[in-house]
Design an enzyme around this catalytic site. Structure first.
Site, PDB file in Angstrom:
ATOM      1  N   GLN A   1     -31.369 -35.344   7.817  1.00 49.44           N
ATOM      2  CA  GLN A   1     -30.387 -34.928   6.820  1.00 49.44           C
ATOM      3  C   GLN A   1     -31.066 -34.166   5.691  1.00 49.44           C
ATOM      4  O   GLN A   1     -32.152 -34.530   5.232  1.00 49.44           O
ATOM      5  CB  GLN A   1     -29.649 -36.129   6.233  1.00 49.44           C
ATOM      6  CG  GLN A   1     -28.546 -35.718   5.263  1.00 49.44           C
ATOM      7  CD  GLN A   1     -27.822 -36.897   4.647  1.00 49.44           C
ATOM      8  OE1 GLN A   1     -27.893 -38.011   5.146  1.00 49.44           O
ATOM      9  NE2 GLN A   1     -27.106 -36.659   3.570  1.00 49.44           N
TER      10      GLN A   1
ATOM     11  N   ILE B   1     -35.752 -32.685   3.309  1.00 48.69           N
ATOM     12  CA  ILE B   1     -35.233 -33.940   3.865  1.00 48.69           C
ATOM     13  C   ILE B   1     -34.695 -34.811   2.740  1.00 48.69           C
ATOM     14  O   ILE B   1     -35.332 -34.960   1.694  1.00 48.69           O
ATOM     15  CB  ILE B   1     -36.349 -34.689   4.637  1.00 48.69           C
ATOM     16  CG1 ILE B   1     -36.766 -33.860   5.859  1.00 48.69           C
ATOM     17  CG2 ILE B   1     -35.882 -36.075   5.073  1.00 48.69           C
ATOM     18  CD1 ILE B   1     -38.003 -34.381   6.541  1.00 48.69           C
ATOM     19  N   HIS B   2     -33.520 -35.387   2.963  1.00 43.06           N
ATOM     20  CA  HIS B   2     -32.906 -36.282   1.985  1.00 43.06           C
ATOM     21  C   HIS B   2     -33.817 -37.484   1.737  1.00 43.06           C
ATOM     22  O   HIS B   2     -34.412 -38.026   2.685  1.00 43.06           O
ATOM     23  CB  HIS B   2     -31.546 -36.747   2.503  1.00 43.06           C
ATOM     24  CG  HIS B   2     -30.697 -37.422   1.486  1.00 43.06           C
ATOM     25  ND1 HIS B   2     -30.916 -38.724   1.079  1.00 43.06           N
ATOM     26  CD2 HIS B   2     -29.621 -36.977   0.771  1.00 43.06           C
ATOM     27  CE1 HIS B   2     -30.017 -39.058   0.175  1.00 43.06           C
ATOM     28  NE2 HIS B   2     -29.224 -38.024  -0.035  1.00 43.06           N
ATOM     29  N   PRO B   3     -33.942 -37.939   0.475  1.00 45.57           N
ATOM     30  CA  PRO B   3     -34.813 -39.088   0.177  1.00 45.57           C
ATOM     31  C   PRO B   3     -34.516 -40.328   1.010  1.00 45.57           C
ATOM     32  O   PRO B   3     -35.428 -41.091   1.342  1.00 45.57           O
ATOM     33  CB  PRO B   3     -34.547 -39.343  -1.313  1.00 45.57           C
ATOM     34  CG  PRO B   3     -34.149 -38.009  -1.855  1.00 45.57           C
ATOM     35  CD  PRO B   3     -33.385 -37.339  -0.748  1.00 45.57           C
TER      36      PRO B   3
END
Length: 346
Positions: free
Chosen positions: A163, A227-229
């Site tokens: 994501q 990239i999402h954390p």
């Protein structure tokens, strides 16, 4: 004990809860009871087939149990985009040159493509909050060790979509710069549509011409390949396995797409098969290992203390019961990722 096994129909209520909790981050885990039931049924059919030689239709869903309670799920799609093309953006460089003006510019562009169609895809990964890294690793690696037990069912190349960056309102700067202009939909809306409907609407509405990255807002440019954390821990696990960011990104949020050669991944290279010996007291030198029963139908995997001596795997009765293993049967064993973290990262 943490156990990974194939999903069952009775798991549907907790899978529904996970689909709600995962929000828009896991499109292959739709918040739709009928779709989830269909995925579980498809998975049951895939596991039941004794001999599948790369038909591509198969979808395998696993769950992670902690003392009998389902706390996570993850899946394998044997062939991404088997029925429809698997769309992504290919990140490329175009050269714009003029000899007369003595100008030579290299321009970053994105081209919509379906180059990744047909690759094995890891998907549907979600765990309950606050689970340990050990639990996440076990669930992630179980898919690869299942592939080792049924290698003929899967192809040579593998991918994972991560994501991308979202703002505080769950909106994607990348989507706002490109997709919204053609769909007139918020990012959560299009993610929900992608999870529940045919993917052909992408080809019908998205631009087929190159997207010139310098023309995008700075926020959108900065989101490309990020990239999402919330996905950093799964990303780190996959990186230690040997996955790498390729020159492809997610068509909606611009998130990184990781790829690898299946047989070059850590779990595939380090796994070995050994004959089981069940012993109340393990020989000296016992250590934590990832162990599967190496079955393509009644698959089960756990992390447990065991001792490997001259190609014989000594396990405790509890481990034997959890994995439905008996003396003389064959198990698959692999070392922990953490033990190899420094070497793999190097």
């Amino acid at each position: 004990m943490l156990i990974v096994r194939p999903v069952r129909i009775s798991d549907l209520p907790v899978i529904e809860t996970m689909a709600v909790d995962s929000g828009i981050g896991v499109t292959s885990l739709p918040n739709n009871r009928e779709k989830l039931y269909e995925k579980i049924q498809t998975s049951l059919g895939a596991f039941e087939h004794e001999a599948v030689a790369g038909t591509g239709r198969e979808y395998y869903m696993f769950v992670l149990e902690d003392d009998g309670q389902v706390v996570g799920t993850a899946s394998i799609s044997a062939s991404a985009g088997f029925e429809e093309p698997f769309y992504s953006y290919r990140s490329e460089t175009m050269v714009h040159a003029s000899r007369a003006l003595k100008v030579n510019n290299r321009i970053h562009v994105l081209n919509m493509c379906h180059d990744l169609t047909g690759m094995v895809q890891l998907c549907g990964f979600y765990c309950m909050p606050n689970l340990s890294l050990r639990a996440l690793e076990l669930l992630s690696r179980a898919r690869l060790l299942y592939m080792a037990a049924a290698r003929e069912r899967f192809g040579r190349r593998i991918l994972v979509e991560m994501q991308g960056i979202l703002d505080a309102n769950a909106q994607s700067p990348f989507w706002d710069a490109i997709g919204r202009r053609f769909f007139n939909m918020d990012f959560p809306q299009v993610e929900q549509a992608f999870a529940q409907r045919s993917k052909t609407f992408i080809a019908e509405l998205m631009p087929t011409y190159p997207i010139y990255v310098p023309l995008l807002p700075d926020q959108a440019q900065n989101a490309i390949g990020q990239i999402h954390p919330d996905f950093e821990r799964p990303f780190n696990i996959l990186s230690r396995e040997g996955f790498e960011a390729d020159n492809y990104i997610d068509i909606f949020d611009g998130g990184a797409v990781l790829t690898a050669e299946v047989d070059q991944l850590f779990s595939m290279r380090q796994q070995l098969r050994a004959q089981v010996e069940v012993a109340p007291v393990l020989p000296e030198g016992a250590e934590e290992m990832v162990i599967s029963n190496h079955r393509s139908d009644q698959f089960a995997l756990a992390q447990a203390h065991a001792s490997l001596v001259d190609d014989v795997l000594f396990i405790t009765p509890d481990t034997a019961r959890a994995l439905s293993l008996a003396c003389g049967q064959i198990a698959c064993v692999a070392p922990l990722l953490q033990a190899e973290q420094g070497r793999v990262a190097a």
